[in-house]
Design a protein around this motif. Structure first.
Motif, PDB file in Angstrom:
ATOM      1  N   VAL A  66     -34.259  12.806  61.862  1.00 16.31           N
ATOM      2  CA  VAL A  66     -35.329  11.826  61.678  1.00 16.31           C
ATOM      3  C   VAL A  66     -35.603  11.618  60.192  1.00 16.31           C
ATOM      4  O   VAL A  66     -35.820  10.508  59.730  1.00 16.31           O
ATOM      5  CB  VAL A  66     -36.622  12.304  62.371  1.00 16.31           C
ATOM      6  CG1 VAL A  66     -37.768  11.348  62.090  1.00 16.31           C
ATOM      7  CG2 VAL A  66     -36.388  12.436  63.861  1.00 16.31           C
TER       8      VAL A  66
ATOM      9  N   PHE B 264     -39.049   8.785  57.207  1.00 15.87           N
ATOM     10  CA  PHE B 264     -38.858   9.017  58.634  1.00 15.87           C
ATOM     11  C   PHE B 264     -38.231   7.737  59.185  1.00 15.87           C
ATOM     12  O   PHE B 264     -38.760   6.646  58.975  1.00 15.87           O
ATOM     13  CB  PHE B 264     -40.192   9.290  59.330  1.00 15.87           C
ATOM     14  CG  PHE B 264     -40.793  10.631  58.990  1.00 15.87           C
ATOM     15  CD1 PHE B 264     -41.311  10.873  57.730  1.00 15.87           C
ATOM     16  CD2 PHE B 264     -40.829  11.641  59.931  1.00 15.87           C
ATOM     17  CE1 PHE B 264     -41.853  12.106  57.402  1.00 15.87           C
ATOM     18  CE2 PHE B 264     -41.374  12.884  59.628  1.00 15.87           C
ATOM     19  CZ  PHE B 264     -41.882  13.124  58.357  1.00 15.87           C
ATOM     20  N   ASP B 265     -37.134   7.863  59.897  1.00 14.55           N
ATOM     21  CA  ASP B 265     -36.399   6.700  60.420  1.00 14.55           C
ATOM     22  C   ASP B 265     -36.178   5.680  59.308  1.00 14.55           C
ATOM     23  O   ASP B 265     -35.607   5.998  58.284  1.00 14.55           O
ATOM     24  CB  ASP B 265     -37.131   6.061  61.609  1.00 14.55           C
ATOM     25  CG  ASP B 265     -37.014   6.887  62.881  1.00 14.55           C
ATOM     26  OD1 ASP B 265     -36.322   7.919  62.848  1.00 14.55           O
ATOM     27  OD2 ASP B 265     -37.614   6.510  63.894  1.00 14.55           O
TER      28      ASP B 265
ATOM     29  N   ASP C 286     -40.604   4.508  58.296  1.00 13.23           N
ATOM     30  CA  ASP C 286     -41.666   4.150  59.227  1.00 13.23           C
ATOM     31  C   ASP C 286     -42.805   5.164  59.142  1.00 13.23           C
ATOM     32  O   ASP C 286     -42.602   6.297  58.693  1.00 13.23           O
ATOM     33  CB  ASP C 286     -41.116   4.132  60.655  1.00 13.23           C
ATOM     34  CG  ASP C 286     -40.052   3.061  60.831  1.00 13.23           C
ATOM     35  OD1 ASP C 286     -40.248   1.951  60.287  1.00 13.23           O
ATOM     36  OD2 ASP C 286     -39.024   3.329  61.474  1.00 13.23           O
TER      37      ASP C 286
ATOM     38  N   VAL D 230     -44.975   8.035  60.373  1.00 13.22           N
ATOM     39  CA  VAL D 230     -44.439   9.147  61.161  1.00 13.22           C
ATOM     40  C   VAL D 230     -44.705   8.944  62.648  1.00 13.22           C
ATOM     41  O   VAL D 230     -43.837   9.158  63.492  1.00 13.22           O
ATOM     42  CB  VAL D 230     -45.067  10.483  60.726  1.00 13.22           C
ATOM     43  CG1 VAL D 230     -44.377  11.623  61.439  1.00 13.22           C
ATOM     44  CG2 VAL D 230     -44.970  10.666  59.234  1.00 13.22           C
ATOM     45  N   VAL D 231     -45.904   8.513  62.970  1.00 11.64           N
ATOM     46  CA  VAL D 231     -46.275   8.444  64.379  1.00 11.64           C
ATOM     47  C   VAL D 231     -45.471   7.370  65.106  1.00 11.64           C
ATOM     48  O   VAL D 231     -45.268   7.455  66.315  1.00 11.64           O
ATOM     49  CB  VAL D 231     -47.796   8.207  64.531  1.00 11.64           C
ATOM     50  CG1 VAL D 231     -48.146   6.753  64.316  1.00 11.64           C
ATOM     51  CG2 VAL D 231     -48.294   8.709  65.870  1.00 11.64           C
ATOM     52  N   ALA D 232     -44.986   6.389  64.368  1.00 12.33           N
ATOM     53  CA  ALA D 232     -44.204   5.330  64.999  1.00 12.33           C
ATOM     54  C   ALA D 232     -42.712   5.655  64.988  1.00 12.33           C
ATOM     55  O   ALA D 232     -41.911   4.915  65.535  1.00 12.33           O
ATOM     56  CB  ALA D 232     -44.444   4.002  64.287  1.00 12.33           C
ATOM     57  N   SER D 233     -42.346   6.736  64.358  1.00 17.72           N
ATOM     58  CA  SER D 233     -40.928   7.063  64.210  1.00 17.72           C
ATOM     59  C   SER D 233     -40.446   7.886  65.393  1.00 17.72           C
ATOM     60  O   SER D 233     -41.206   8.199  66.305  1.00 17.72           O
ATOM     61  CB  SER D 233     -40.710   7.861  62.928  1.00 17.72           C
ATOM     62  OG  SER D 233     -41.125   9.199  63.114  1.00 17.72           O
ATOM     63  N   SER D 234     -39.185   8.243  65.339  1.00 19.78           N
ATOM     64  CA  SER D 234     -38.633   9.060  66.421  1.00 19.78           C
ATOM     65  C   SER D 234     -38.886  10.544  66.188  1.00 19.78           C
ATOM     66  O   SER D 234     -38.313  11.385  66.874  1.00 19.78           O
ATOM     67  CB  SER D 234     -37.136   8.784  66.567  1.00 19.78           C
ATOM     68  OG  SER D 234     -36.471   9.058  65.361  1.00 19.78           O
ATOM     69  N   CYS D 235     -39.747  10.865  65.239  1.00 20.27           N
ATOM     70  CA  CYS D 235     -40.075  12.265  64.945  1.00 20.27           C
ATOM     71  C   CYS D 235     -40.584  12.966  66.198  1.00 20.27           C
ATOM     72  O   CYS D 235     -41.442  12.450  66.903  1.00 20.27           O
ATOM     73  CB  CYS D 235     -41.142  12.326  63.859  1.00 20.27           C
ATOM     74  SG  CYS D 235     -41.801  13.975  63.609  1.00 20.27           S
TER      75      CYS D 235
END
Lengths: 576, 938
Positions: free
Chosen positions: B167, B181-182, B185, B187-192
Motif C-alpha cells: 500500500v 498510500f496507493d 490517497d 489513508v482511509v480511502a486507500s487500500s490500507c
C-alpha cells in the motif's frame, strides 16, 4: 425498583468513520479495464514493461488518469502504489487524479516545452518562455524542460514531440497553428547503405571465426578506449570482466543522454545508427550475450523512430544467424536514468533510483544477472577500432593524452556542435580550431568542461588539457565532454553564479530523492545560493557531505558548480 | 587461539574485530560497543542505505560507505569516528533535523532522529526548513504526519517486504519525494489494511497511533497473546492511566513470538479497546419478573430502542449464582431417570484452555450430560472429522510458517488476508521468495494477486475440482508409490472412485478448464514440497468432510506430508479453537480426544473425576438448538458464545433459545444471546485474565492480565467454579487466598491447567512453570527439557497401524441449489476488521469505525441487472429468512455469487442460512445458500 442506568447503544462520534461500504482502495470498472487493454494493444503484461505501458496510456489519453493506473495495476497484478510510484517519478507522465465528482480535467490539447538548459538560457530561453503562453493561448500548455540534448541549436523548443531548433516565438506559433507535432525522421545511413559501405563485415568475421574473441578483446584493451558516458571505465576490461561471469549475461545500452550540454550520442545516432548497432553486436558476441536492452531518452523521438525502423530492418535481414534479442526501451524524462544502475532499475519497470554498490552491475545487474552496460558512443567506435587496429585510436591525442573525444560544444562559440578532436586538447584550442572562435566582441569568461556536473572553470584555466583525469586537480571532470562556453562583452557577462543557480535547480529537480545528502543537500544548497551573499562555510560543509555520502554520482557531483564559483569566481560573490 | 575460519577480521576504529559472514559493519560496530548513528536501518528490515547517517570511512575508497549495507572484507580498515566520517554523519542528521526535527519532537517521545541529533550535538537553525506539510488524520487508527518524515522508507519496507500489503510507496522524486498510500490517497480511502507495521517501523513519529495514544505515559508493559484469530501473535500491552486515573491499554505492539515475529494485524494492534468499552457488563443481571423472552428484543436493544434495564435487573453475585445454578439443578434433578438430558452447555474457543477444560468438566459432572460443544462445530468440525478418520489426529501437520520451505502452496477456501492476516504475510513472503501459490476460491480475495493460479471455481464444487486433480495424479503416474506403499491404506478405493472424475468432466461441474486442473495437479504432485492450507470455505459445507478427505488424499497420494514445507493445515479461526477441542469441549470426546463411547476412556474419567458419567455422546451445537426448539432441551449454560448470531437459520435458532426454561449467559457484553437469558454473569476479557491458549500451529502460549475487569465483573474460571459448587461439586481450584474472583490470579489457573495436563499427553513436557518461563511451547512436547514437534507424522501416523487411511469422496450436489426463484448463491464469511459475531470487534472503536456497516458483495454485472449501486441498500432473501445490507459492488465475487459477513446484527447473515448438516462433522453449509436479491430505493 432498581434503576441503574445501563447505557443505550451509542455511536462513538469523535472518530473519523468510513461512511459506507468499505472500498479496498479504488475499484475498477469494466469499461476502464477495456480502455487500458485497448491502449496496451498487443504488449505483454510484464512488470518490466510498466514504463512502456504507461507511455502507451499517456500517448493515447494525453495523461495518466488514476482510474487507468488502478486498472493497469490490476492487469499487471500489481498494487496501485507500485504503478503510481513509477508513474509519478518520470516527468513525462502527466498523472491526474479524479476530482470530487470522479471526473477528470481534460488533458492539455498540446504541450510546448522550452529547454532551460544553460546553453538555451544563454540563448534567450527565458524570454521565449515568457512570451509563449500569451501567444499560444490557454489550450496550449507551456512548460520548462531540462536540457533536451540539442544545445548546438539553442534555444530549443519542442512542440509536443517536434523539436524546434533556434526557436523564436513566431516559429513555435507557426508550428502550433499548423499542428506539426511529430519529430522529423533523421536522414541517416540506412541498413542497405551501411552494408554497401562494408558494414557488418566485421560482425560476420566474428561469427564465422575469422576473428576470435580474445584478439578482439585485446584490440579493445590496447586501444585505450574508455567508457564515453562519463565514468571512463576501460571498455575492453569491462568486456573481459563480464565475460568471466556466469551466463546468462545481459547487455544494457545507455542512450539516456541527459547530461546538460551533451548531444554527441544523438549526433552520431541520427547519422550512422548501424555503426553503433554493429559495435553492440560485436560486444554481445565477444562477451557472450543473447539479450540486449537499449535505453533511449524519451526526448529523442526522431531517433527512436529511426532506431525502430533500422532494428526492424536488421531483424528482417540479419547479417549473422542467431541475432541477440534487442529490446528498445523508452525513457520517460529522468536525468538520473543516465546513471547506470538507475537505468537498470528503469528498464526493469521501476523508479529510476540508483542501486547501492557493491555489488556492481557487471556482477549483479539487470534482472539480477551479470550485465555489460555501455554508453552509446563507446559502442559506436568498436567497429573502427577493431577494423583499423588499436593504434588508430590510441595514436590521436595532444599534450601527452591519447585517443579521440567527441566534444559537444555549445554556448558562446561561432560554430557549436559535436567536434571529434584529440583527447587532451585545451579549451582554447578546441574553440579556435574546431568552433570558429568566439563571437565577435566576446571575450572568454569561463567554461564548463563536462556538462552540468563537471564544474565551471575560469578563462585563466583555458589552456589545460581536456581529458579523463586531467581536471580533477582543478575540482572538475570532463565526464561526457560537454563543453559550454561562457563569455563577456561590452554588453553582457555570463556570470558563473547564474550558471550555478541554473545547474543547482536542475540537480534539485532531477535528484531521485533516495538519499539524504542529495535530496536535502541539493534543495538546501539551491536555497542558500539564491541569497545575494553566500554562506560559503556552510556551503562547503554541504558540499562535503554530498560528495562523501551521496549514493551516486549525481549527488556527489552536484556541488561542483557551487564549489567552482567560490573557488574561481569569488569576485562575483563579493560584487553583489 | 582457534577461530572459525569463516570469520572476517578487519580493523574498526583502530581495533581488530571479527564479523560473521554477511554481517554488516553497523552490526559489528553495535556488537563492539561502537556507536554509529543510523535511521533507515532497522533489525528485521532489508537494509536500504538511503539515510546515510551511518556512513564510515573505508580506507582506499573514494567516498564514505553506509555501514548498514556494507560487509567487511578481510583486512579492511574502517573508521566510523574519523573527522570526515563524523562530519558527514552530523551533516546528514542536520539536514534531516532541519526538515523534520521540530515535528518529530511534537509527535513522539521516542524520536530516533532526535536521539542521534542530540547525541551527536548537531547544530540547529543553520539550514532553511522545508515548507509546511499537511497531516492526514483521516484514519481512525493512526495518523500520518509527513512533516516528521525523513523518507527513510522503513514504513515502505514494513508494508511491502514484511506484510506484503503493498500500500505504501515512495512517489514523485527529489525534494518532492513523498511517502504515499496507493495513489497519494487519504489513508482511509486507500487500500490500507491498517496492520500498523509501518507505525511500528517509523523512527520519527511521522506515523503514529491516532489521537495522541502514542504520547501517553506508559506505566507497565504486559507480555501476552492476541485474543483474536488462531495465528496466535504475541504482543505487548502498554498500560498507563487515562485522564480519569483509570488504568488503560494505550498501545499494543508486536512481540517476537514463534507465530508472528513482531507482526500484528489491525485487530491485534488497534482492536484492543473493546475491553474499555462503556457497554461492558459490570454487574450480574437477572431477568425481570414477568418480562417474557422475545427474539425481537435483540434488534430493539441493538437499535437503542430498548434499554437493557427494561429486561434485566441488577443482582448481587450470590443471588445471580444461586439463580443460575439453581435453574440448572432443577432441570437436572427433575429429568426422569433414563431419559435424555434436558441440559446443554456451550463453551467458547475464545476462552483459555483452563476455562474450556473446567467448563466441559462442569457440564459432564455437574450438569451430568455430554451435551457440551462450542463453535468449532461451526468452523472446522468437518475438517477434524476427516483428519481424525484419516490420520488419527485433528491437528495440523505443519505450522503456517512452513510455507517458507514449500515450493507449491495450495490455499483453498480460506481468506487469510482478512481472517489470518499474519499467516497471510508468511504466504506472501513465500511467494516473494519464489513459491507458487494455487488459490482455489470462488472469490478473488486479496491473495489472488499473489497466486500463479487462481481457481475461481463454482461455489460448492470443491469435490469436483479436487477429484479432478486426483484423477490426473493417478492417471499420469504422479502418485508417490513408495510413500503410499509404506504409509497409506485405501489407495485402491480412491483410485477407483476418481477413475471417472476426468478433468473434462469435472471442468463442466466446477468451471475450471481441464488443462488448468492438469497443470495445478502436476505442479502440486511434483514439487519439492507442497503444502495445503484451508479454511471455512472447505469445511462449512454439507459435504465439508468430503472436501477435507479429498485434500488429505491429495497430500497422501503425492507424499506431500511428513516433511517441512508440506502437509495439511486447516487454519484455525479463533485464538483457542485447537486448545478448546484438545480440552474436551466437544460432545463425543473427553479431553485429548478420548471418545466418550470407549470403555477405557469412560473408566478413566469416571475414576479421575469421581463421578458417574454417561456413555452416549452428547449433541452438537445445531442439534442442541433443534432439540431446544422441540422442547427437549430446556436449560443451557452459555459461556462466551453467541449462538444467537453464529448459528444457522437464525430466526429459528433465536426462537429456540427464547423457548428455554432457563438460560445462563456468561459474557463481557450483552450479546444477542444474552438478551434471551435468564441470568447474565459479567465476565473477564482476555486482557484481564491468566490463561493458556493453543494456536493453529499447536503452539501453546500464555496470556497474562494487564487490567482488572470493570465493575463487579469476575474471572470466568471463578464463575464456572461457583456454578459448579452450587451444582454440588466439591471443587477447590479458586481458594480464599486467590481473592474474590475479580482480579486475575495465577494459582487457580495453574491448578486447573495441571489437572488437565494429567490427561493430555501432548502437554506432558509442558508444566505451567515452563509455559510461564518460555511463553510458548509447540506441542506435542513429551519432555520438559526439549522443544516440541512443529512437524508431525514424519515417521508414522497416530493410528492403530501407524498408517493413514484414505476415504474416497464423490461429487454430490448440495441441498441449496440456485433456481429461477432463488437465482444467487450467497456465502457467509468475515471481513478483516470484524471477528466472528462482532461481540468484541463491534465494540472496538477503531474497528467499528473502519467497517461500520454490513455489506453484501456483488459483481458489477449483477449490480447492473438488479439496478444496485455501490453503497445502496440491497435486500437478500432465502428460504429461511431475509436481511438488508449495503451493496458492495466488486469484482472480487463472480456473477451469480454474493458474499456477506456474519458479524453484523443489523444484517445477521445467518438469518439466511439453512441448518442442513454435514453427515460426519455435523457442520452446517454456511458457504452455500440459494437466495434472491433486490435493490431497495435509497
Amino acid at each position: 425498583m432498581n434503576t441503574t442506568a445501563i447505557p443505550l447503544q451509542k455511536v462513538s462520534d469523535q472518530l473519523p468513520r468510513r461512511k459506507q461500504a468499505r472500498r479496498n482502495g479504488r475499484s475498477v470498472a469494466s469499461a476502464t479495464l477495456d480502455e487500458v487493454r485497448e491502449a496496451l494493444g498487443a504488449m505483454p503484461l510484464r512488470r518490466d514493461l510498466l514504463i512502456e505501458h504507461l507511455h502507451a496510456l499517456n500517448d493515447r489519453h494525453g495523461q495518466l488518469r488514476s482510474d487507468h493506473l488502478a486498472a493497469l495495476a490490476q492487469l499487471l497484478k500489481l498494487s496501485q502504489v507500485e504503478v503510481y510510484e513509477v508513474a509519478s517519478f518520470y516527468h513525462h507522465f502527466d498523472v491526474v487524479r479524479e476530482d470530487a465528482q470522479g471526473g477528470y480535467a481534460a488533458a492539455p490539447k498540446l504541450t510546448v516545452r522550452v529547454c532551460n538548459g544553460l546553453s538555451c538560457e544563454l540563448a534567450g530561453a527565458q524570454a521565449l518562455l515568457a512570451k509563449l503562453p500569451a501567444l499560444l493561448g490557454a489550450e496550449v500548455r507551456v512548460l520548462e524542460a531540462p536540457c533536451v540534448g540539442r544545445c548546438e541549436q539553442a534555444p530549443v523548443a519542442v512542440v509536443h514531440q517536434r523539436a524546434v531548433p533556434k526557436a523564436d516565438a513566431a516559429m513555435v506559433q507557426a508550428l502550433v497553428e499548423a499542428n506539426q507535432r511529430g519529430d522529423n525522421l533523421p536522414d541517416a545511413i540506412d541498413m542497405a547503405a551501411y552494408q554497401a559501405q562494408g558494414g557488418y563485415r566485421l560482425l560476420r568475421d566474428c561469427h564465422t571465426g575469422t576473428r576470435d574473441v580474445e584478439s578482439v578483446i585485446k584490440t579493445m584493451e590496447d586501444s585505450g578506449l574508455r567508457g564515453l558516458g562519463g565514468a571512463g571505465f576501460p571498455a575492453g576490461r569491462k568486456w573481459r570482466i563480464v565475460r568471466a561471469e556466469a551466463a546468462p549475461r545481459l547487455m544494457a545500452v545507455n542512450i539516456d543522454e541527459g547530461e546538460p550540454g551533451t548531444f554527441k550520442d544523438r549526433h552520431y545516432l541520427e547519422r550512422d545508427p548501424h555503426r553503433f548497432v554493429e559495435g553492440m553486436l560485436v560486444a554481445a558476441w565477444a562477451v557472450g550475450i543473447d539479450r540486449i536492452f537499449v535505453y533511449l531518452r524519451d526526448e529523442y523521438h526522431g531517433c527512436r523512430a529511426l532506431l525502430e525502423r533500422e532494428l526492424a530492418a536488421l531483424r528482417a535481414n540479419p547479417p549473422v544467424p542467431n541475432l541477440p534479442e534487442i529490446e528498445l526501451r523508452r525513457g520517460a524524462g529522468a536525468y538520473i536514468c543516465g546513471e547506470e544502475s538507475a537505468m537498470i532499475e528503469s528498464i526493469e519497470g521501476k523508479r529510476g533510483m540508483p542501486r547501492l554498490r557493491p555489488p556492481y552491475v557487471a556482477q549483479v545487474g539487470l534482472f539480477g544477472r551479470p550485465t555489460l552496460e555501455h554508453n552509446f558512443e563507446t559502442l559506436f567506435w568498436v567497429r573502427d577500432i577493431v577494423e583499423r587496429g588499436p593504434q588508430w585510436f590510441a595514436s590521436h591525442g595532444r599534450h601527452g593524452r591519447h585517443g579521440l573525444r567527441s566534444f559537444s560544444v555549445s554556448g558562446r562559440v561561432r560554430e557549436p556542435g559535436v567536434k571529434l578532436a584529440p583527447a587532451g586538447i585545451t579549451l582554447r584550442e578546441l574553440v579556435d580550431e574546431y568552433c570558429g572562435g568566439l563571437p565577435e566582441g566576446h571575450e572568454l569568461y569561463g567554461y564548463l568542461p563536462g556538462g552540468a556536473s563537471g564544474g565551471i572553470l575560469p578563462a585563466s584555466l583555458a589552456d589545460i588539457p581536456l581529458d579523463f583525469d586531467t581536471l580533477q586537480p582543478h575540482g572538475c571532470f570532463i565526464g561526457s565532454a560537454a563543453v559550454m562556453v561562457l563569455t563577456k562583452s561590452a554588453t553582457h557577462i555570463d556570470r558563473a553564479v547564474d550558471a550555478a543557480r541554473n545547474l543547482m535547480r536542475f540537480f534539485e529537480d532531477e535528484s531521485c530523492g533516495q538519499c539524504t545528502p542529495c535530496r536535502a543537500g541539493t534543495t538546501k544548497t539551491r536555497a542558500l545560493i539564491e541569497h545575494d551573499r553566500w554562506d560559503t562555510a556552510l556551503l562547503a560543509e554541504l558540499s562535503q557531505v554530498m560528495r562523501d555520502a551521496s549514493i551516486c554520482g549525481l549527488g556527489q557531483a552536484a556541488p561542483n558548480p557551487v564549489d567552482c564559483v567560490v573557488r574561481y569566481f569569488p569576485h562575483e560573490l563579493g560584487a553583489q | 587461539m582457534n577461530k572459525p575460519v569463516d570469520f572476517i577480521e578487519f580493523s574498526l576504529n583502530g581495533k581488530t574485530v571479527a564479523a560473521a559472514p554477511g554481517e554488516t559493519l553497523l552490526n559489528v560496530a553495535k556488537r563492539s560497543g561502537v556507536r554509529i548513528p543510523h535511521l533507515c536501518a532497522k533489525n528485521g528490515l532489508e537494509p536500504a542505505g538511503n539515510c546515510r547517517a551511518c556512513v564510515v570511512e573505508v580506507k582506499g575508497e573514494r567516498t564514505l560507505a553506509p555501514s548498514c549495507c556494507r560487509t567487511p572484507t578481510p583486512g579492511m580498515t574502517v573508521d566510523s569516528a574519523s573527522d570526515r566520517a563524523v562530519t558527514a554523519q552530523k551533516m546528514v542528521l542536520e539536514l534531516l533535523t532541519s526538515d523534520a526535527g521540530v515535528a518529530s519532537a511534537e509527535h513522539t517521545h521516542e524520536s530516533e532522529l532526535l536521539f542521534w541529533a542530540d547525541k551527536w550535538k548537531v547544530p540547529r537553525g543553520r539550514l532553511p526548513g522545508r515548507a509546511p506539510v499537511a497531516k492526514d488524520a483521516s484514519h481512525p487508527a493512526f495518523e500520518v504526519n509527513l512533516d516528521a518524515c525523513i523518507q527513510c522508507t522503513r514504513c515502505i519496507r514494513a508494508c511491502r517486504d514484511i506484510q506484503v500489503n503493498d500500500v505504501l510507496g515512495l512517489a514523485m522524486r527529489g525534494a518532492h519525494a513523498k511517502i504515499v498510500f496507493d495513489q497519494d490517497d487519504a489513508v482511509v480511502a486507500s487500500s490500507c489494511v491498517a496492520c500498523g507495521e509501518c507505525v511500528q517501523a517509523c523512527p520519527t513519529g511521522a506515523l503514529m497511533p491516532a489521537r495522541g495514544a502514542g504520547l501517553a505515559k506508559i506505566d507497565r508493559e504486559v507480555e501476552s497473546v492476541c485474543p483474536y484469530c488462531g495465528v496466535g501473535c504475541q504482543l505487548t500491552l502498554h498500560v498507563g492511566h487515562d485522564s480519569q486515573g483509570e488504568e488503560k491499554i494505550h498501545v499494543v505492539t508486536g512481540r517476537d513470538g514463534p507465530a508472528n515475529h513482531g507482526r500484528l494485524c489491525v485487530k491485534g494492534r488497534f482492536g484492543f479497546d473493546y475491553v474499555h468499552n462503556e457497554r461492558r457488563l459490570t454487574t450480574p443481571l437477572v431477568r425481570r419478573a414477568g418480562v417474557a423472552k422475545d427474539p425481537a428484543d435483540i434488534e430493539r436493544f441493538k437499535r437503542g430502542e430498548l434499554a437493557l434495564s427494561a429486561l434485566f435487573r441488577e443482582a448481587s453475585w450470590d443471588e445471580a449464582l444461586d439463580l443460575a445454578a439453581g435453574g440448572l439443578a432443577r432441570i437436572r434433578d427433575t429429568t426422569p431417570p433414563g431419559t435424555p438430558s434436558r441440559l446443554a452447555g456451550f463453551g467458547s474457543a475464545k476462552g483459555s484452555n483452563e476455562e474450556a477444560y473446567l467448563f466441559q468438566k462442569l457440564v459432564r459432572t455437574g450438569m451430568r450430560t455430554h451435551n457440551v460443544d462450542h463453535c468449532t462445530r461451526l468452523c472446522h468440525a468437518s475438517s477434524v472429522a476427516a483428519l481424525l478418520e484419516g490420520l488419527g489426529s485433528g491437528a495440523v501437520s505443519n505450522p503456517v510458517e512452513d510455507v517458507a520451505q514449500a515450493d507449491v502452496i495450495l490455499l483453498i477456501g480460506a481468506n487469510p488476508a482478512s481472517n489470518h492476516p499474519v499467516a497471510a504475510s508468511w504466504i506472501k513472503n513465500a511467494v516473494q521468495r519464489g513459491a507458487r501459490l494455487i488459490l482455489a476460491d470462488p472469490r478473488a480475495t486479496p491473495m489472488a494477486r499473489f497466486a500463479q493460479w487462481h481457481l475461481a471455481f463454482r461455489p460448492d464444487t470443491d469435490v469436483a475440482l479436487l477429484t479432478g486433480m486426483l484423477h490426473v495424479i493417478v492417471a499420469e503416474g504422479l502418485v508417490d508409490e513408495a510413500f503410499v506403499a509404506a504409509r497409506v491404506n485405501g489407495y485402491e478405493a480412491v483410485k477407483a472412485s476418481v477413475a471417472e472424475a476426468t478433468p473434462e468432466r469435472m471442468a463442466e461441474i466446477c468451471g475450471i478448464d481441464a488443462d488448468t486442473i492438469r497443470e495445478v495437479a502436476r505442479a502440486f504432485a511434483t514439487s519439492r514440497g507442497s503444502m495445503i492450507l484451508w479454511g471455512m470455505g472447505v469445511s462449512q459445507h454439507v459435504h465439508g468432510t468430503d472436501n477435507a478427505r479429498c485434500l488429505i488424499a491429495l497430500s497422501l497420494l503425492t507424499g506431500q506430508i511428513g516433511r517441512p514445507g508440506t502437509g495439511l493445515h486447516p487454519l484455525r479461526g479463533q485464538n483457542n479453537v485447537q486448545g478448546a477441542s484438545d480440552a474436551g469441549l466437544i460432545p463425543m470426546m473427553y479431553p485429548n480426544y478420548q471418545r466418550v463411547v470407549r470403555d477405557d476412556a469412560h473408566a478413566q474419567f469416571e475414576a479421575m473425576w469421581g463421578t458417574p458419567l454417561g456413555r452416549e455422546p452428547g449433541l452438537t451445537v445445531v442439534e442442541i438448538i433443534k432439540e431446544a426448539a422441540a422442547g427437549r432441551i430446556t436449560g443451557m449454560y452459555v459461556e462466551g458464545e453467541n449462538p444467537a448470531m453464529s448459528d444457522p437459520d437464525l430466526d429459528h435458532a433465536r426462537a429456540a433459545m427464547a423457548r428455554l426454561e432457563h438460560m445462563v449467559v456468561q459474557d463481557i457484553f450483552a450479546t444477542e444471546t444474552a438478551i434471551l437469558a435468564d441470568v447474565v454473569l459479567p465476565a473477564s476479557a482476555f486482557a484481564e485474565k491468566w490463561g493458556s491458549v493453543t494456536n493453529t500451529d499447536r503452539l501453546i502460549q500464555i496470556g497474562r492480565p494487564a487490567l482488572k475487569p470493570p465493575g463487579q465483573a469476575r474471572q470466568d474460571l471463578w464463575s464456572i467454579e461457583q456454578v459448579g459448587r452450587r451444582l454440588g461439586l466439591g471443587w477447590n481450584y479458586w481458594r480464599a487466598e486467590d481473592g474474590d474472583g475479580h482480579a486475575a490470579a495465577e494459582a487457580p489457573t495453574a491448578r486447573v491447567y495441571e489437572e488437565m495436563r494429567t490427561v493430555m499427553e501432548p502437554l506432558a513436557g509442558v508444566p505451567w512453570s515452563r509455559l510461564v518461563r518460555e511463553d510458548a511451547v509447540v506441542t506435542p512436547a513429551e519432555r520438559e527439557d526439549q522443544p516440541g514437534h512443529a512437524v508431525v507424522f514424519t515417521e508414522n501416523f497416530p493410528t492403530a497401524d501407524g498408517r493413514a487411511t484414505l476415504v474416497p469422496a464423490r461429487f454430490v450436489a448440495g441441498p441449496e441449489q440456485p433456481d429461477s426463484e432463488f437465482p444467487f448463491v450467497i456465502s457467509t464469511g468475515r471481513v478483516l476488521e470484524h471477528w466472528h459475531t462482532g461481540a468484541m470487534t463491534r465494540h472496538a472503536d477503531v474497528l467499528d469505525a473502519l467497517a461500520p456497516v454490513p455489506t453484501i458483495s456483488l459483481h458489477p454485472d449483477d449490480a447492473q441487472r438488479l439496478g444496485a449501486v455501490h453503497g445502496g441498500v440491497l435486500r437478500v432473501e432465502s428460504h429461511h429468512g431475509a436481511i438488508e445490507g449495503v451493496a458492495d459492488v466488486t469484482r472480487a465475487v463472480n456473477p451469480g455469487h454474493l458474499f456477506v459477513p456474519f458479524a453484523y446484527w443489523e444484517a445477521a447473515a445467518n438469518k439466511l442460512t439453512g441448518s442442513a448438516l454435514d453427515a460426519f462433522g455435523k457442520i452446517p453449509g454456511f458457504k452455500v445458500t440459494a437466495v434472491r436479491a433486490f435493490a431497495l430505493p435509497a
